[in-house]
Scaffold this active site. Structure first.
Site, PDB file in Angstrom:
ATOM      1  CG  HIS B 171     -31.544   2.605 -51.509  1.00  0.00           C
ATOM      2  ND1 HIS B 171     -31.969   3.667 -52.285  1.00  0.00           N
ATOM      3  CD2 HIS B 171     -32.538   2.392 -50.607  1.00  0.00           C
ATOM      4  CE1 HIS B 171     -33.147   4.085 -51.865  1.00  0.00           C
ATOM      5  NE2 HIS B 171     -33.529   3.314 -50.845  1.00  0.00           N
ATOM      6  CD  GLU B 172     -33.202  -0.966 -48.774  1.00  0.00           C
ATOM      7  OE1 GLU B 172     -33.556  -0.431 -47.709  1.00  0.00           O
ATOM      8  OE2 GLU B 172     -33.832  -0.815 -49.836  1.00  0.00           O
ATOM      9  CG  HIS B 175     -32.926   3.832 -46.024  1.00  0.00           C
ATOM     10  ND1 HIS B 175     -33.431   5.107 -46.137  1.00  0.00           N
ATOM     11  CD2 HIS B 175     -33.391   3.150 -47.106  1.00  0.00           C
ATOM     12  CE1 HIS B 175     -34.163   5.200 -47.245  1.00  0.00           C
ATOM     13  NE2 HIS B 175     -34.143   4.034 -47.856  1.00  0.00           N
ATOM     14  CD  GLU B 195     -36.260   5.952 -50.512  1.00  0.00           C
ATOM     15  OE1 GLU B 195     -35.768   5.603 -51.600  1.00  0.00           O
ATOM     16  OE2 GLU B 195     -36.233   5.221 -49.512  1.00  0.00           O
ATOM     17  CG  HIS B 267     -39.838   5.271 -52.664  1.00  0.00           C
ATOM     18  ND1 HIS B 267     -40.554   5.138 -51.506  1.00  0.00           N
ATOM     19  CD2 HIS B 267     -38.741   4.485 -52.524  1.00  0.00           C
ATOM     20  CE1 HIS B 267     -39.932   4.296 -50.701  1.00  0.00           C
ATOM     21  NE2 HIS B 267     -38.826   3.892 -51.284  1.00  0.00           N
TER      22      HIS B 267
END
Lengths: 96, 345
Positions: B171-172, B175, B195, B267
């Protein structure tokens, strides 16, 4: 007037969002902060737009800080990197 | 020295540094902070410029293919909040299990993007993948700061170490991929899409590592970082892409676009495109990364920046990309169309 109410919001887990089961809150007496931290807090209330981070942070925490002046609440929302460590340390994470 | 003060306005720092009502030590504190702040601003401006230039001269597929695999570095914050911390030598063989895990999983994310999507690292050109671990004390978060990943150890109660979730790591890092491709903003509909990209590719990475089909996968986000206090209360994840409003989520989300409100936190609003992606992948069947993932990846990386993209525009782009990538495949086209219609787009 002396008490700062602090809420840590957002992050990867979505603290403090509507419906979220996660909250992170705390309180701190302004007078208990060092003069440097007090000055930083004053600067945050004076110019919160200058404390919004780089714009590239994703999933970073944000802090909502509230103080009462002359009977009225003033709230600013700023990036975690702008908050003095003494204020960040006063919040605790809870399951609702 | 206060790194926390780095984005207090410079005029304020300058004024305090000369304020005779403050003692010498306090004035020095603001003078030092001003110096650091000046350098950090230069660094941030340079990073932003680099992102723009890298995007403008994105490497051709051929160049990307011959570029070396990205270096993966790990730094230890040692429970402070100053980034990046001290570099961990040889993290792949470190006795610190967190350093070793972050190195291994970050390397695996690089392999995932390379083998599945033909992408060389975050920027498509072999950018070094930097991670910092042991950030803060009992820190319940992981984040991307524009140039690197950062992981907290968790408080051991609500959450355990955030690096235990390979979907968190995916996920990170995603980004970063979004920052270097579609460049979505982090507010309103674009924020929700931003997101969602990270959840979609984070979840796909988790499935890819486990070699799970769409039917075998649980589609949960953050399952592996849930701590004992959360589990004992019946929470099994942060978010559920298959059922964003489910009660077992610590942070339940909307499932229909009609529930979206301007200014909604990313989110929350990401639940809408998350459910669409799940529905598309499930309808197509097999491995999520084989077809649905390819469509989402092309829609994210194949058209240049679109910082304020709306969800409807992204939905329509995936419909168009599905037709381009799989011409004549009515099953795929129908799955994409139905998946978005399910959420009202």
């Amino acid at each position: 007037m002396d008490t700062l109410k602090i809420e840590r919001i957002g992050g990867f887990a979505g603290f403090g969002l509507p419906g979220s089961k996660l909250r992170s809150t705390g309180e701190q007496a302004m007078s208990a902060l060092s003069p440097a931290d007090q000055a930083t807090v004053e600067a945050l209330f004076r110019n919160p737009k200058g404390a919004q981070g780089t714009g590239h942070e994703r999933d970073a925490f944000r802090y909502r800080i509230t103080r009462t002046v002359k009977g009225k609440d003033q709230t600013v929302e700023v990036a975690e990197s702008a908050v003095p460590p003494a204020l960040k340390a006063c919040v605790s994470d809870k399951l609702m | 020295m206060c790194f926390a003060c780095q984005i207090v306005p410079q005029d304020v720092l300058r004024r305090f540094s000369k304020d005779r009502s403050l003692d010498e030590e306090q004035r020095k504190h603001f003078t030092d902070t001003l110096k650091i702040d000046t350098e950090l601003r230069k660094l941030r401006d340079q990073a932003a410029k680099l992102t723009r230039i890298a995007s403008a001269i994105a490497p051709t597929t051929a160049l990307a293919a011959v570029a070396p695999a990205p270096a993966v570095t790990v730094f230890d914050c040692n429970h402070n909040q100053t980034l990046p911390g001290a570099q961990v030598p040889n993290p792949g063989t470190s006795s610190d299990v967190v350093a070793k895990r972050v190195f291994t999983e970050t390397t695996s994310v690089a392999a995932f993007y390379s083998q599945v999507f033909g992408r060389n690292s975050i920027d498509g050109a072999g950018m070094t993948m930097i991670s910092s671990i042991h950030y803060g004390i009992n820190y319940n978060n992981a984040f991307w700061n524009g140039t690197q990943m950062t992981y907290g150890d968790g408080d051991g109660s609500i959450f355990v170490d955030f690096s235990r979730g390979n979907d968190v790591i995916g996920h990170e890092l995603t980004h970063g991929v979004t920052q270097h491709s579609l460049q979505l903003n982090y507010a309103n509909e674009a924020g929700g899409l931003n997101e969602s990209m990270s959840d979609c590719f984070g979840s796909m990475f988790r499935q890819w590592e486990a070699r799970q089909t769409v039917s075998q996968a649980d589609w949960l986000i953050g399952k592996d970082i849930m701590g004992p206090a959360a589990i004992s209360r019946g929470f099994s994840c942060l978010r559920d892409m298959a059922n964003p409003a489910a009660k077992h989520c610590l942070a339940p989300q909307p499932t229909k676009f009609k529930q979206y409100k301007a200014g909604m936190d990313p989110h929350l609003s990401s639940g809408i495109p998350n459910l669409a992606f799940y529905s598309v992948a499930k309808a197509v069947g097999g491995n999520s990364w084989d077809k649905a993932g390819q469509i989402w990846y092309r829609a994210m990386t194949g058209f240049g920046p679109s910082p304020n993209m709306k969800m409807k525009a992204f939905a329509n782009r995936t419909r168009a990309v599905a037709a381009q990538l799989y011409p004549g495949n009515t099953a795929v086209a129908g799955a994409v169309d139905t998946g978005w219609k399910k959420v009202g787009l």
